[in-house]
Design a protein around this motif. Structure first.
Motif, PDB file in Angstrom:
ATOM      1  N   VAL A 161       1.101  -4.260  -6.164  1.00 41.53           N
ATOM      2  CA  VAL A 161       1.317  -2.989  -5.705  1.00 41.53           C
ATOM      3  C   VAL A 161      -0.078  -2.175  -5.648  1.00 41.53           C
ATOM      4  O   VAL A 161      -0.674  -1.997  -6.809  1.00 41.53           O
ATOM      5  CB  VAL A 161       2.607  -2.198  -5.983  1.00 41.53           C
ATOM      6  N   GLU A 162      -0.412  -1.446  -4.521  1.00 37.57           N
ATOM      7  CA  GLU A 162      -1.904  -0.581  -4.900  1.00 37.57           C
ATOM      8  C   GLU A 162      -1.119   0.916  -4.436  1.00 37.57           C
ATOM      9  O   GLU A 162      -0.348   1.127  -3.370  1.00 37.57           O
ATOM     10  CB  GLU A 162      -2.746  -0.827  -3.695  1.00 37.57           C
ATOM     11  N   PHE A 174       7.430   6.406 -11.538  1.00 44.04           N
ATOM     12  CA  PHE A 174       7.315   5.480 -10.299  1.00 44.04           C
ATOM     13  C   PHE A 174       6.278   4.505 -10.584  1.00 44.04           C
ATOM     14  O   PHE A 174       6.459   3.420 -10.083  1.00 44.04           O
ATOM     15  CB  PHE A 174       7.182   6.302  -9.136  1.00 44.04           C
ATOM     16  N   LYS A 175       5.114   4.926 -10.581  1.00 45.56           N
ATOM     17  CA  LYS A 175       3.977   4.012 -10.752  1.00 45.56           C
ATOM     18  C   LYS A 175       4.302   2.761 -11.932  1.00 45.56           C
ATOM     19  O   LYS A 175       3.902   1.856 -11.818  1.00 45.56           O
ATOM     20  CB  LYS A 175       2.838   4.800 -11.064  1.00 45.56           C
ATOM     21  N   ARG A 215       0.911  -1.122  -0.081  1.00 42.93           N
ATOM     22  CA  ARG A 215       0.084  -0.143   0.101  1.00 42.93           C
ATOM     23  C   ARG A 215       0.843   1.036  -0.039  1.00 42.93           C
ATOM     24  O   ARG A 215       1.511   1.550   1.061  1.00 42.93           O
ATOM     25  CB  ARG A 215      -0.847  -0.216   1.448  1.00 42.93           C
ATOM     26  N   TRP A 216       0.787   1.895  -1.126  1.00 45.40           N
ATOM     27  CA  TRP A 216       1.736   3.063  -1.223  1.00 45.40           C
ATOM     28  C   TRP A 216       1.158   4.257  -1.421  1.00 45.40           C
ATOM     29  O   TRP A 216       0.007   4.550  -2.108  1.00 45.40           O
ATOM     30  CB  TRP A 216       2.602   2.832  -2.535  1.00 45.40           C
ATOM     31  N   ALA A 217       1.414   5.378  -0.472  1.00 40.34           N
ATOM     32  CA  ALA A 217       1.100   6.696  -0.698  1.00 40.34           C
ATOM     33  C   ALA A 217       2.096   7.389  -1.520  1.00 40.34           C
ATOM     34  O   ALA A 217       3.324   7.151  -1.534  1.00 40.34           O
ATOM     35  CB  ALA A 217       0.975   7.299   0.750  1.00 40.34           C
ATOM     36  N   ILE A 218       1.583   8.575  -2.103  1.00 37.98           N
ATOM     37  CA  ILE A 218       2.392   9.470  -3.055  1.00 37.98           C
ATOM     38  C   ILE A 218       2.274  10.805  -2.854  1.00 37.98           C
ATOM     39  O   ILE A 218       1.085  11.217  -2.685  1.00 37.98           O
ATOM     40  CB  ILE A 218       2.371   9.125  -4.597  1.00 37.98           C
ATOM     41  N   VAL A 219       3.438  11.723  -2.679  1.00 37.04           N
ATOM     42  CA  VAL A 219       3.071  13.201  -2.463  1.00 37.04           C
ATOM     43  C   VAL A 219       4.169  13.792  -3.537  1.00 37.04           C
ATOM     44  O   VAL A 219       5.325  13.362  -3.427  1.00 37.04           O
ATOM     45  CB  VAL A 219       3.475  13.605  -1.055  1.00 37.04           C
ATOM     46  N   TYR A 220       3.627  14.736  -3.978  1.00 38.21           N
ATOM     47  CA  TYR A 220       4.733  15.480  -5.078  1.00 38.21           C
ATOM     48  C   TYR A 220       4.178  16.930  -5.349  1.00 38.21           C
ATOM     49  O   TYR A 220       2.900  17.299  -5.096  1.00 38.21           O
ATOM     50  CB  TYR A 220       4.526  14.480  -6.451  1.00 38.21           C
TER      51      TYR A 220
END
Length: 387
Positions: A179-180, A168-169, A150-155
Motif C-alpha cells: 500500500v502507498e 491506520f498506517k 493508493r490511499w489518501a488520508i485526512v484528519y
C-alpha cells in the motif's frame, strides 16, 4: 457548575464530571442526558451502597489548563468522590496526568487517544470508550478487502487525529505491504479549509481514502468533496461518521458507500438496547446518539465499580475496576486489568440514504475485546510504573 441538590451530603455519592459542553454540544448534550437517565434509574432503584448518586458538572472550555483547574475545583470545592468525563483527547490526557499526581480515581469516558491507557497510562485512570487503536482495527478488514493501493488520508491535526492515522498506517501496512499513502491533509480542528483540502487530495489521484474528520469539519469536507465529484469511484473508510451526532447533519449529502464506525440506534434488535431505547425516548422524547450511550455507560460503570469496592476511596475503587464486568445497552463489557481499557465496542457498516437521511446498513457489532492488541504489545507500550 451544575448539580442536583436537595440531598444531605452524607447520603450521597458525588460524581464530578468535566467536559467540553460549550464547544462540542452535538455529542455532549445527548451525553449529559444519558448520564442523567442512568443516575435517575439507579437512584430510583435504591442508589449505590445505600447512597444516592449526585452528578456535579463542570465545563473545561476545551482547554487543558481550564480542565485541570475544573478538576481541582471539583475535588476541593465540591468535594466530589470520583472524577469522570472529558471528550477531546488532549484534554483527557491532561486530566489523566492530574489524576496521577493527585492520586485520585478518574474514569475517562470519551477521549479516544491510545496514550490514556498505554504510553501515558497510570494506576488511577480507566477508560470507557473504545480507543483509537480499537476503532481503526475495526475498519482494517474492510480497508484490506477494498484491495486499493493508493490511499489518501485526512484528519484533524491534534492528538486524536494523529493517533488514528499512525495506527491506520501501521495496521494497513501489516495487512497489505504494497500500500502507498499518496496524500495527507492535517486540518486545524474546527477550522478546515475544505475546498483546498479536497483539491490537494484529488491532485494525488488516490483510489481510496481514510477519513478521521468529524462534526462541522466533516460536513464541510463532504459538501466540498461532493461538489467536486471527488468521492466518485473512491473507496472510503471513515471513523465516527456513522454516529448520529455527525451523520444526521449530512442528510441528503451523506456519502453513500463509505465504510464507517457508528451507532445505528434505529436498527439494533437486542433486549438490552430495546430497554435502553424505550427508557430514553420516554424520558426525553428524543432518540439517543452515541454520546447518550457513552454517558449512560459511564454512570453504570461508576455505580458498578463503587458497589464492588464498597466505598469511593481511591485504592479500593482502582482494584474494583480491574476486571470489572457490567451489562450495558451494547451488551456486557469488561475493564481489562492489564491496561484499564473497557471492551465496549462499536458498530461497523456502510452509509446509505433513506428518506433523505443518512443511515448505516449491512452493519455488525465489533466487540471491543476482539480488536485489542496482544498483552505482550500492551506491556511494551504501557509503563511498568503505571501499576
Amino acid at each position: 457548575m451544575l448539580s442536583n441538590t436537595g440531598t444531605l451530603a452524607q447520603d450521597v455519592i458525588k460524581i464530578g464530571e468535566l467536559n467540553s459542553y460549550k464547544t462540542q454540544p452535538a455529542f455532549l448534550g445527548p451525553y449529559k442526558k444519558g448520564m442523567e437517565l442512568a443516575v435517575e434509574q439507579i437512584n430510583a432503584a435504591g442508589g449505590v451502597n445505600g447512597k444516592q448518586l449526585q452528578l456535579i458538572i463542570a465545563d473545561d472550555n476545551s482547554n487543558p489548563g481550564d480542565a485541570v483547574r475544573a478538576a481541582q475545583e471539583l475535588l476541593t470545592r465540591e468535594k466530589v468522590d470520583v472524577l469522570t468525563g472529558t471528550f477531546l483527547s488532549h484534554i483527557g490526557l491532561a486530566v489523566t496526568d492530574f489524576a496521577k499526581h493527585q492520586k485520585r480515581f478518574f474514569l475517562a469516558s470519551e477521549p479516544l487517544t491510545d496514550k490514556i491507557v498505554w504510553e501515558e497510562g497510570n494506576h488511577y485512570t480507566f477508560r470507557l470508550r473504545n480507543s483509537t487503536y480499537m476503532q481503526v482495527a475495526m475498519l482494517i478488514p474492510a480497508a484490506v478487502q477494498m484491495n486499493k493501493k493508493r490511499w489518501a488520508i485526512v484528519y484533524p491535526n491534534y492528538e486524536y487525529g494523529q493517533s488514528a492515522v499512525a495506527t491506520f498506517k501501521t495496521l494497513l501496512k501489516q495487512a497489505q505491504p504494497d500500500v502507498e499513502f499518496v496524500a495527507e491533509q492535517a486540518t486545524p480542528l474546527g477550522k478546515i479549509d475544505a475546498g483546498n483540502v479536497v483539491q490537494a487530495l484529488a491532485d494525488a489521484k488516490p483510489d481510496a481514502m481514510f477519513n478521521v474528520l468529524f462534526a462541522t469539519d466533516l460536513a464541510k469536507f463532504v459538501r466540498a468533496g461532493t461538489q467536486r465529484n471527488f468521492f466518485e469511484d473512491l473507496s472510503v473508510v471513515s471513523l465516527l461518521t456513522g454516529e448520529p451526532e455527525y451523520l444526521d447533519p449530512l442528510g441528503k449529502e451523506t456519502p453513500v458507500g463509505w465504510v464507517v464506525t457508528g451507532y445505528p440506534w434505529y436498527a439494533i434488535d437486542t433486549p438490552e438496547h430495546d430497554a435502553f431505547l424505550k427508557a430514553y425516548q420516554e424520558r426525553f422524547n428524543d432518540y439517543p446518539r452515541l454520546g447518550t450511550v457513552v454517558g449512560y455507560n459511564t454512570i453504570l460503570s461508576l455505580a458498578a465499580g463503587i458497589a464492588k469496592a464498597g466505598t469511593t476511596d481511591t485504592e479500593p475503587l482502582v482494584q474494583a475496576f480491574k476486571g470489572l464486568q457490567l451489562d450495558t445497552p451494547f451488551g456486557p463489557i469488561t475493564y481489562r486489568a492489564i491496561d484499564h481499557q473497557s471492551t465496549m465496542g462499536a458498530y461497523v457498516g456502510k452509509l446509505a440514504i433513506k428518506d433523505g437521511k443518512g443511515i448505516m446498513t449491512d452493519f455488525h457489532y465489533a466487540d471491543g475485546a476482539s480488536v485489542q492488541p496482544t498483552d505482550e504489545q500492551v506491556r511494551q507500550w504501557r509503563p511498568a510504573s503505571a501499576d
